[in-house]
Design a protein around this motif. Structure first.
Motif, short mmCIF file in Angstrom:
data_model
loop_
_atom_site.label_atom_id
_atom_site.label_comp_id
_atom_site.label_asym_id
_atom_site.label_seq_id
_atom_site.Cartn_x
_atom_site.Cartn_y
_atom_site.Cartn_z
N GLN A 130 -16.21 60.23 -6.63
CA GLN A 130 -16.11 59.61 -7.94
C GLN A 130 -14.77 58.89 -8.11
OE1 GLN A 130 -16.85 62.78 -10.72
NE2 GLN A 130 -18.79 63.29 -9.75
N GLN A 131 -13.69 59.49 -7.58
CA GLN A 131 -12.40 58.83 -7.64
C GLN A 131 -12.41 57.54 -6.84
OE1 GLN A 131 -9.57 61.72 -6.27
NE2 GLN A 131 -9.59 62.90 -8.17
N GLU A 132 -13.04 57.57 -5.68
CA GLU A 132 -13.12 56.36 -4.87
C GLU A 132 -13.94 55.28 -5.56
OE1 GLU A 132 -12.70 53.67 -1.72
OE2 GLU A 132 -11.56 55.43 -2.36
N GLU A 133 -15.05 55.68 -6.20
CA GLU A 133 -15.86 54.70 -6.92
C GLU A 133 -15.09 54.11 -8.09
OE1 GLU A 133 -19.30 56.85 -7.99
OE2 GLU A 133 -20.22 56.78 -5.99
N ALA A 134 -14.33 54.95 -8.79
CA ALA A 134 -13.51 54.46 -9.90
C ALA A 134 -12.43 53.50 -9.40
CB ALA A 134 -12.89 55.63 -10.66
N ARG A 135 -11.84 53.84 -8.26
CA ARG A 135 -10.81 52.97 -7.69
C ARG A 135 -11.40 51.61 -7.31
NH1 ARG A 135 -8.74 51.31 -2.98
NH2 ARG A 135 -10.45 52.24 -1.82
N ARG A 136 -12.59 51.63 -6.74
CA ARG A 136 -13.22 50.37 -6.34
C ARG A 136 -13.57 49.52 -7.57
NH1 ARG A 136 -14.65 49.94 -1.06
NH2 ARG A 136 -14.46 51.83 0.21
N ARG A 137 -14.05 50.17 -8.64
CA ARG A 137 -14.34 49.41 -9.86
C ARG A 137 -13.05 48.79 -10.41
NH1 ARG A 137 -17.71 53.92 -10.95
NH2 ARG A 137 -16.10 54.80 -12.30
N TYR A 138 -11.96 49.56 -10.35
CA TYR A 138 -10.67 49.06 -10.83
C TYR A 138 -10.21 47.87 -10.01
CZ TYR A 138 -5.66 49.20 -11.94
OH TYR A 138 -4.39 48.88 -12.31
N LEU A 139 -10.36 47.95 -8.69
CA LEU A 139 -9.96 46.85 -7.83
C LEU A 139 -10.82 45.62 -8.06
CD1 LEU A 139 -9.23 48.70 -4.47
CD2 LEU A 139 -7.58 47.69 -6.03
N THR A 140 -12.10 45.85 -8.32
CA THR A 140 -12.98 44.72 -8.63
C THR A 140 -12.53 44.01 -9.89
OG1 THR A 140 -14.87 45.81 -7.56
CG2 THR A 140 -15.35 44.06 -9.13
N THR A 141 -12.13 44.79 -10.89
CA THR A 141 -11.61 44.20 -12.13
C THR A 141 -10.34 43.40 -11.88
OG1 THR A 141 -12.54 46.04 -13.40
CG2 THR A 141 -10.84 44.72 -14.47
N ILE A 142 -9.44 43.96 -11.06
CA ILE A 142 -8.21 43.26 -10.72
C ILE A 142 -8.52 41.94 -10.04
CG2 ILE A 142 -6.20 43.30 -9.18
CD1 ILE A 142 -5.89 46.23 -9.75
N LEU A 143 -9.40 41.98 -9.06
CA LEU A 143 -9.73 40.78 -8.29
C LEU A 143 -10.33 39.71 -9.19
CD1 LEU A 143 -10.00 39.34 -5.58
CD2 LEU A 143 -12.17 40.51 -5.25
N GLU A 144 -11.28 40.10 -10.04
CA GLU A 144 -11.95 39.12 -10.90
C GLU A 144 -10.97 38.52 -11.91
OE1 GLU A 144 -15.13 41.33 -12.58
OE2 GLU A 144 -16.43 41.15 -10.82
N ASN A 145 -10.15 39.36 -12.54
CA ASN A 145 -9.22 38.85 -13.55
C ASN A 145 -8.14 37.96 -12.93
OD1 ASN A 145 -10.60 40.23 -15.49
ND2 ASN A 145 -9.19 41.94 -15.61
N ALA A 146 -7.61 38.39 -11.78
CA ALA A 146 -6.58 37.58 -11.13
C ALA A 146 -7.14 36.24 -10.68
CB ALA A 146 -5.99 38.34 -9.94
N THR A 147 -8.33 36.26 -10.10
CA THR A 147 -8.95 35.01 -9.63
C THR A 147 -9.24 34.07 -10.79
OG1 THR A 147 -9.95 36.21 -7.76
CG2 THR A 147 -10.86 34.05 -8.32
N THR A 148 -9.76 34.63 -11.90
CA THR A 148 -10.08 33.80 -13.06
C THR A 148 -8.82 33.21 -13.68
OG1 THR A 148 -12.02 35.17 -13.52
CG2 THR A 148 -11.19 33.79 -15.31
N THR A 149 -7.76 34.00 -13.76
CA THR A 149 -6.52 33.53 -14.37
C THR A 149 -5.85 32.44 -13.55
OG1 THR A 149 -6.18 35.74 -15.31
CG2 THR A 149 -4.29 34.26 -15.29
N VAL A 150 -5.87 32.58 -12.24
CA VAL A 150 -5.17 31.62 -11.37
C VAL A 150 -5.97 30.34 -11.19
CG1 VAL A 150 -4.27 31.28 -9.03
CG2 VAL A 150 -3.93 33.46 -10.19
N ARG A 151 -7.29 30.41 -11.34
CA ARG A 151 -8.13 29.24 -11.08
C ARG A 151 -7.67 28.04 -11.92
NH1 ARG A 151 -12.87 31.35 -12.10
NH2 ARG A 151 -13.13 32.09 -9.95
N GLY A 152 -7.35 26.95 -11.26
CA GLY A 152 -6.85 25.76 -11.94
C GLY A 152 -5.35 25.75 -12.09
N ARG A 153 -4.68 26.86 -11.77
CA ARG A 153 -3.21 26.93 -11.88
C ARG A 153 -2.58 27.30 -10.54
NH1 ARG A 153 -5.42 29.72 -16.23
NH2 ARG A 153 -4.98 28.87 -18.29
N GLU A 154 -3.28 27.06 -9.46
CA GLU A 154 -2.79 27.46 -8.15
C GLU A 154 -1.47 26.75 -7.85
OE1 GLU A 154 -5.72 26.28 -8.76
OE2 GLU A 154 -7.27 27.68 -8.11
N PRO A 155 -0.49 27.48 -7.29
CA PRO A 155 0.77 26.83 -6.91
C PRO A 155 0.53 25.83 -5.79
CG PRO A 155 0.69 29.10 -6.11
CD PRO A 155 -0.48 28.92 -7.01
#
Length: 420
Positions: free
Chosen positions: A156-181
């Motif tokens: 369960q901890q591993e599944e929670a960690r993976r959900r958390y990482l998925t959220t990080i990946l999606e939010n970071a990708t969405t935020t950076v899109r169009g603002r890439e250095p």
């Protein structure tokens, strides 16, 4: 029932409120309080239910005690038989289906079983046995079953960690899109990816994601070869997110060189100047005059003052400092952009002058930058590139206080609608 009531009254000391007595309770007082509470509970139960109608099956405390006893027996019998010594413990949550039923709306039970179905069957027997605690069949519906074992907890901890990482990946990708250095340093991205992979994606070096070699420290820092680096999608997304964030504020990271990688290169020992600043540099005199003209035009309209009352040379210096924080590619269009900004914020500028100007509520000289038209370009830069401006100001000026006061007044001391 009368005898119980008499004992309760006697134990309570004639129903006196003992909480009003000064001083802390001793151990004897606490034990006596427990006894009084138990007598009161028994007497209240007998009064409400009636001694004639009371049965252990209808007592929730007795039900929980029997359930715990059954669980202990199941564990003991399973271990003694040698067939299944590791019965899995499940937490089973049931919800009341009949609103008129007097039982609890949600009931939680624990049962041991070799499967979810077996555990749920045991829980339903306890929940819905005839004349039992929870009445007839169908009164409760199982809504959640959770395995409670060491292995399941790790899963369960591993599944929670993976959900958390998925959220990080999606939010970071969405935020950076169009603002890439622009053209990020590949070596820098790789090292930041390695950092975020170790620190966020796989913080435990003993998991399957990252396994440092014996010569590496737990976190992976080492001066020995090979310089092992790790990568992951969330790590790279966070690396680009960080670079885009710093680029937005006019900052820049530059990858350091390890001693020994390139003998002719020197390791980086400190922070590097902004790439934007290095690109821009000192603004041409013609551009300074154009921007100063825009500031003076709006300053005269807001303050009602004229050029005879301004220190034009000091104002010109402010404009020069501000233009250091404008990209070379954006400088030609900057006077028009400043014009639009000052027009859009006219009401706020009037409020800024009214509160913080020489005739405002503060003593003269506290906000002395506002006595110069060049303060208006500083207001725009404090909004667009605050950290970049503060860095340039710190190198060009003796004191940071004037800019800090203007920053606080402009960003936090005025309303977006100008106070109207």
């Amino acid at each position: 029932m009368e005898q119980i009531h008499e004992r309760w009254v006697a134990a309570a000391g004639g129903l006196e409120n003992r909480e009003e007595q000064p001083g802390p309770f001793s151990t004897e007082d606490r034990l006596a309080a427990v006894g009084r509470n138990e007598l009161k509970r028994i007497w209240t139960l007998m009064t409400r239910e009636g001694w004639e109608t009371y049965t252990p099956e209808n007592n929730p405390e007795v039900h929980r005690w029997h359930q715990a006893q059954r669980e202990r027996q199941e564990r003991t019998s399973g271990a003694a038989s040698g067939l299944d010594p590791e019965l899995v413990r499940y937490r089973i949550v049931a919800q009341r289906t009949d609103p008129e039923h007097p039982g609890a709306s949600v009931v939680t039970n624990h049962a041991y079983g070799r499967s979810i179905e077996e555990a749920v069957t045991k829980a339903r027997k306890a929940l819905e046995k005839p004349d039992g605690l929870y009445g007839y069949q169908g009164t409760y519906r199982v809504v959640e079953v959770v395995e409670e074992s060491p292995s399941s907890e790790l899963r369960q901890q591993e599944e929670a960690r993976r959900r958390y990482l998925t959220t990080i990946l999606e939010n970071a990708t969405t935020t950076v899109r169009g603002r890439e250095p622009d053209n990020p340093d590949p070596d820098l991205v790789s090292r930041l990816d390695d950092f975020f992979t170790r620190a966020v994606t796989f913080p435990d070096p003993h998991t399957s994601g990252v396994r440092p070699r014996p010569h590496q420290a737990t976190f992976g820092w080492t001066s020995e070869r090979p310089y092992i680096e790790h990568a992951s999608d969330p790590g790279r997304a966070l690396a680009l997110f960080l670079l885009a964030y710093l680029d937005h504020y006019g900052l820049n990271l530059k990858a350091a060189v390890r001693t020994g990688d390139r003998p002719d290169a020197q390791p980086v020992s400190g922070g590097q100047p902004s790439a934007r600043e290095a690109e821009a540099g000192e603004a041409p005199a013609e551009l300074v005059e154009r921007v100063l003209s825009v500031c003076e035009q709006h300053y005269a309209a807001v303050t009602g003052t004229s050029s005879e009352q301004w220190d034009q040379e000091s104002s010109r210096e402010l404009v020069g400092i501000a233009l250091r924080t404008v990209r070379a590619a954006d400088r030609e269009a900057y006077p028009q952009a400043l014009e639009e900004y000052l027009v859009a914020n006219r009401a706020r500028l009037e409020q800024l002058w009214r509160i913080y100007g020489p005739a405002g509520v503060f003593p003269p000289g506290v906000y002395h930058l506002l006595e110069l038209p060049g303060a208006f370009v500083l207001c725009e830069r404090l909004k667009a590139a605050p950290m970049w401006l503060e860095g340039v100001w710190g190198r060009e000026c003796d004191s940071d206080t004037p800019l800090e006061r203007l920053r606080d007044a402009w960003l936090y001391g005025t309303d977006k609608d100008g106070g109207r």
